[in-house]
Design a protein around this motif. Structure first.
Motif, PDB file in Angstrom:
ATOM      1  N   ILE A 112      51.972  93.697 135.340  1.00  0.00           N
ATOM      2  CA  ILE A 112      51.413  94.425 136.480  1.00  0.00           C
ATOM      3  C   ILE A 112      52.272  94.031 137.670  1.00  0.00           C
ATOM      4  O   ILE A 112      52.181  92.910 138.163  1.00  0.00           O
ATOM      5  N   ASN A 113      53.150  94.903 138.075  1.00  0.00           N
ATOM      6  CA  ASN A 113      54.193  94.541 139.030  1.00  0.00           C
ATOM      7  C   ASN A 113      54.142  95.376 140.309  1.00  0.00           C
ATOM      8  O   ASN A 113      54.039  96.607 140.261  1.00  0.00           O
ATOM      9  N   VAL A 114      54.219  94.689 141.435  1.00  0.00           N
ATOM     10  CA  VAL A 114      54.253  95.346 142.739  1.00  0.00           C
ATOM     11  C   VAL A 114      55.695  95.730 143.057  1.00  0.00           C
ATOM     12  O   VAL A 114      56.584  94.873 143.060  1.00  0.00           O
ATOM     13  N   LYS A 115      55.912  97.010 143.302  1.00  0.00           N
ATOM     14  CA  LYS A 115      57.245  97.494 143.678  1.00  0.00           C
ATOM     15  C   LYS A 115      57.444  97.401 145.191  1.00  0.00           C
ATOM     16  O   LYS A 115      58.493  96.995 145.667  1.00  0.00           O
ATOM     17  N   ASP A 116      56.412  97.812 145.917  1.00  0.00           N
ATOM     18  CA  ASP A 116      56.368  97.674 147.373  1.00  0.00           C
ATOM     19  C   ASP A 116      54.908  97.775 147.784  1.00  0.00           C
ATOM     20  O   ASP A 116      54.024  97.834 146.922  1.00  0.00           O
ATOM     21  N   ASP A 117      54.625  97.809 149.067  1.00  0.00           N
ATOM     22  CA  ASP A 117      53.232  97.790 149.532  1.00  0.00           C
ATOM     23  C   ASP A 117      52.394  98.937 148.993  1.00  0.00           C
ATOM     24  O   ASP A 117      51.167  98.814 148.878  1.00  0.00           O
ATOM     25  N   SER A 118      53.030 100.045 148.661  1.00  0.00           N
ATOM     26  CA  SER A 118      52.276 101.220 148.225  1.00  0.00           C
ATOM     27  C   SER A 118      52.570 101.640 146.786  1.00  0.00           C
ATOM     28  O   SER A 118      52.199 102.746 146.380  1.00  0.00           O
ATOM     29  N   GLY A 146      56.210 106.632 127.689  1.00  0.00           N
ATOM     30  CA  GLY A 146      54.758 106.577 127.739  1.00  0.00           C
ATOM     31  C   GLY A 146      54.182 105.187 127.872  1.00  0.00           C
ATOM     32  O   GLY A 146      52.965 104.999 127.740  1.00  0.00           O
ATOM     33  N   LEU A 147      55.023 104.209 128.181  1.00  0.00           N
ATOM     34  CA  LEU A 147      54.572 102.815 128.228  1.00  0.00           C
ATOM     35  C   LEU A 147      54.310 102.300 129.639  1.00  0.00           C
ATOM     36  O   LEU A 147      53.591 101.314 129.801  1.00  0.00           O
ATOM     37  N   GLU A 148      54.906 102.930 130.646  1.00  0.00           N
ATOM     38  CA  GLU A 148      54.742 102.423 132.012  1.00  0.00           C
ATOM     39  C   GLU A 148      54.102 103.479 132.911  1.00  0.00           C
ATOM     40  O   GLU A 148      54.525 104.629 132.933  1.00  0.00           O
ATOM     41  N   TYR A 149      53.100 103.023 133.647  1.00  0.00           N
ATOM     42  CA  TYR A 149      52.401 103.880 134.609  1.00  0.00           C
ATOM     43  C   TYR A 149      52.669 103.336 136.009  1.00  0.00           C
ATOM     44  O   TYR A 149      52.362 102.178 136.294  1.00  0.00           O
ATOM     45  N   THR A 150      53.235 104.173 136.850  1.00  0.00           N
ATOM     46  CA  THR A 150      53.495 103.782 138.236  1.00  0.00           C
ATOM     47  C   THR A 150      52.517 104.518 139.149  1.00  0.00           C
ATOM     48  O   THR A 150      52.428 105.754 139.116  1.00  0.00           O
ATOM     49  N   PHE A 151      51.791 103.748 139.936  1.00  0.00           N
ATOM     50  CA  PHE A 151      50.778 104.311 140.821  1.00  0.00           C
ATOM     51  C   PHE A 151      51.291 104.270 142.264  1.00  0.00           C
ATOM     52  O   PHE A 151      51.629 103.197 142.772  1.00  0.00           O
ATOM     53  N   ILE A 152      51.337 105.424 142.886  1.00  0.00           N
ATOM     54  CA  ILE A 152      51.721 105.531 144.290  1.00  0.00           C
ATOM     55  C   ILE A 152      50.430 105.612 145.108  1.00  0.00           C
ATOM     56  O   ILE A 152      49.629 106.542 144.928  1.00  0.00           O
ATOM     57  N   LEU A 153      50.215 104.648 145.976  1.00  0.00           N
ATOM     58  CA  LEU A 153      48.969 104.594 146.734  1.00  0.00           C
ATOM     59  C   LEU A 153      48.967 105.580 147.901  1.00  0.00           C
ATOM     60  O   LEU A 153      50.022 105.930 148.435  1.00  0.00           O
ATOM     61  N   ARG A 154      47.778 106.001 148.273  1.00  0.00           N
ATOM     62  CA  ARG A 154      47.622 106.832 149.463  1.00  0.00           C
ATOM     63  C   ARG A 154      48.036 106.036 150.707  1.00  0.00           C
ATOM     64  O   ARG A 154      47.937 104.806 150.721  1.00  0.00           O
ATOM     65  N   GLU A 155      48.465 106.740 151.730  1.00  0.00           N
ATOM     66  CA  GLU A 155      48.861 106.072 152.974  1.00  0.00           C
ATOM     67  C   GLU A 155      47.635 105.670 153.805  1.00  0.00           C
ATOM     68  O   GLU A 155      47.713 104.760 154.628  1.00  0.00           O
ATOM     69  N   ASP A 156      46.490 106.336 153.577  1.00  0.00           N
ATOM     70  CA  ASP A 156      45.334 106.183 154.464  1.00  0.00           C
ATOM     71  C   ASP A 156      44.169 105.422 153.809  1.00  0.00           C
ATOM     72  O   ASP A 156      43.004 105.756 154.012  1.00  0.00           O
ATOM     73  N   ILE A 157      44.492 104.403 153.013  1.00  0.00           N
ATOM     74  CA  ILE A 157      43.418 103.639 152.364  1.00  0.00           C
ATOM     75  C   ILE A 157      43.258 102.286 153.048  1.00  0.00           C
ATOM     76  O   ILE A 157      44.208 101.535 153.213  1.00  0.00           O
ATOM     77  N   TYR A 158      42.013 102.014 153.439  1.00  0.00           N
ATOM     78  CA  TYR A 158      41.687 100.790 154.166  1.00  0.00           C
ATOM     79  C   TYR A 158      40.388 100.204 153.635  1.00  0.00           C
ATOM     80  O   TYR A 158      39.510 100.933 153.159  1.00  0.00           O
ATOM     81  N   TYR A 159      40.287  98.876 153.726  1.00  0.00           N
ATOM     82  CA  TYR A 159      38.992  98.238 153.493  1.00  0.00           C
ATOM     83  C   TYR A 159      38.054  98.638 154.631  1.00  0.00           C
ATOM     84  O   TYR A 159      38.502  99.061 155.701  1.00  0.00           O
ATOM     85  N   SER A 160      36.773  98.480 154.394  1.00  0.00           N
ATOM     86  CA  SER A 160      35.789  98.800 155.431  1.00  0.00           C
ATOM     87  C   SER A 160      35.996  97.958 156.684  1.00  0.00           C
ATOM     88  O   SER A 160      35.572  98.342 157.777  1.00  0.00           O
ATOM     89  N   THR A 161      36.655  96.813 156.536  1.00  0.00           N
ATOM     90  CA  THR A 161      36.911  95.923 157.675  1.00  0.00           C
ATOM     91  C   THR A 161      38.160  96.314 158.456  1.00  0.00           C
ATOM     92  O   THR A 161      38.463  95.713 159.481  1.00  0.00           O
ATOM     93  N   GLY A 162      38.908  97.287 157.950  1.00  0.00           N
ATOM     94  CA  GLY A 162      40.063  97.790 158.672  1.00  0.00           C
ATOM     95  C   GLY A 162      41.418  97.395 158.116  1.00  0.00           C
ATOM     96  O   GLY A 162      42.430  98.002 158.473  1.00  0.00           O
ATOM     97  N   GLU A 163      41.470  96.387 157.231  1.00  0.00           N
ATOM     98  CA  GLU A 163      42.761  95.990 156.667  1.00  0.00           C
ATOM     99  C   GLU A 163      43.263  97.046 155.680  1.00  0.00           C
ATOM    100  O   GLU A 163      42.480  97.673 154.977  1.00  0.00           O
ATOM    101  N   LYS A 164      44.565  97.196 155.616  1.00  0.00           N
ATOM    102  CA  LYS A 164      45.173  98.137 154.675  1.00  0.00           C
ATOM    103  C   LYS A 164      44.994  97.620 153.253  1.00  0.00           C
ATOM    104  O   LYS A 164      45.127  96.425 152.998  1.00  0.00           O
TER     105      LYS A 164
END
Length: 232
Positions: free
Chosen positions: A93-99, A29-47
């Motif tokens: 707060i650790n990045v595993k990969d881009d998503s 219960g100590l670690e939360y891993t968030f898997i990001l959506r594939e289709d999320i972009y800034y309004s300017t178009g960057e992922k």
């Protein structure tokens, strides 16, 4: 809303996925891993990437004037970093990969997801909103709306064409106006509801925080709708 977080609270007060499509909680219960959506972009178009989300949290915790920063003290290393002890590499707060981004806590906190569902944790380029009236065209929005224009009569927002749920967002332009008097706002609002043929300057379709002594009357006229959770 102009920005969106990893998760959000819906109209029923339930926490639902937003930029993250899935949350995996460790057995302890100590670690939360968030898997990001594939289709999320800034309004300017960057992922929108996991690294960008990590950068947001770094800016959030670095802001000494941020009264909400202490609510993240349950994250391992966050309190020490916030108090100037050590650098951000010690914050779990650790990045595993881009998503994929993982957040580890000091202790089990059953309300952690509720905490980050608060709109103050909506992902944005931290520190870019101080002069939004001058810089609104260069802001990278993550939510369903973007600022189209800022005028004397209010802020105009429209659909974010890059949002992952753009088909569910209205095509109408919305004007947000801030008035000092609740009574004057109510008077304009009620005049607007009576004027259903000719649009007139200064009309209001939706108002917030009506005078308390008018709520019963407005409710009886089916002009009040309430929502759970924080306003965004």
């Amino acid at each position: 809303t102009l920005f969106e977080g990893l998760v959000k609270e819906d109209n029923n007060g339930e926490i639902v996925p937003a930029l993250a499509k899935e949350i995996i909680t460790s057995e302890d219960g100590l670690e939360y891993t968030f898997i990001l959506r594939e289709d999320i972009y800034y309004s300017t178009g960057e992922k929108i990437t996991a690294e960008a989300i990590k950068s947001f949290f770094k800016g959030f915790l670095s802001d000494r004037n941020n009264v909400y920063a202490s609510s993240l003290d349950c994250i391992y290393g966050a309190k020490e970093f916030r108090e100037g002890i050590g650098d951000f590499s010690n914050v779990a707060i650790n990045v595993k990969d881009d998503s994929t981004i993982a957040i580890r806590l000091n202790y089990k906190n059953p309300y952690f997801i509720n905490i980050i569902a608060n709109p103050v944790f909506n992902i944005r380029d931290y520190g870019t909103l101080d002069k939004y009236k001058e810089n609104f065209t260069s802001i990278r929005y993550t939510g369903p709306f973007v600022i189209k224009d800022v005028k004397n009569d209010g802020i105009y927002i429209e659909k974010n064409q890059k949002h992952y749920e753009k088909t569910k967002i209205t095509d109408e332009t919305i004007r947000i106006t801030f008035l000092n008097s609740e009574e004057n706002t109510l008077a304009i609002f009620e005049k607007s509801t009576e004027t259903n043929t000719d649009y007139f300057s200064g009309s209001i379709d939706i108002m917030m925080d009506a005078p308390i002594n008018e709520l019963l009357r407005l409710s009886q006229n089916s002009m009040v709708k309430s929502f759970n959770g924080s306003a965004v």
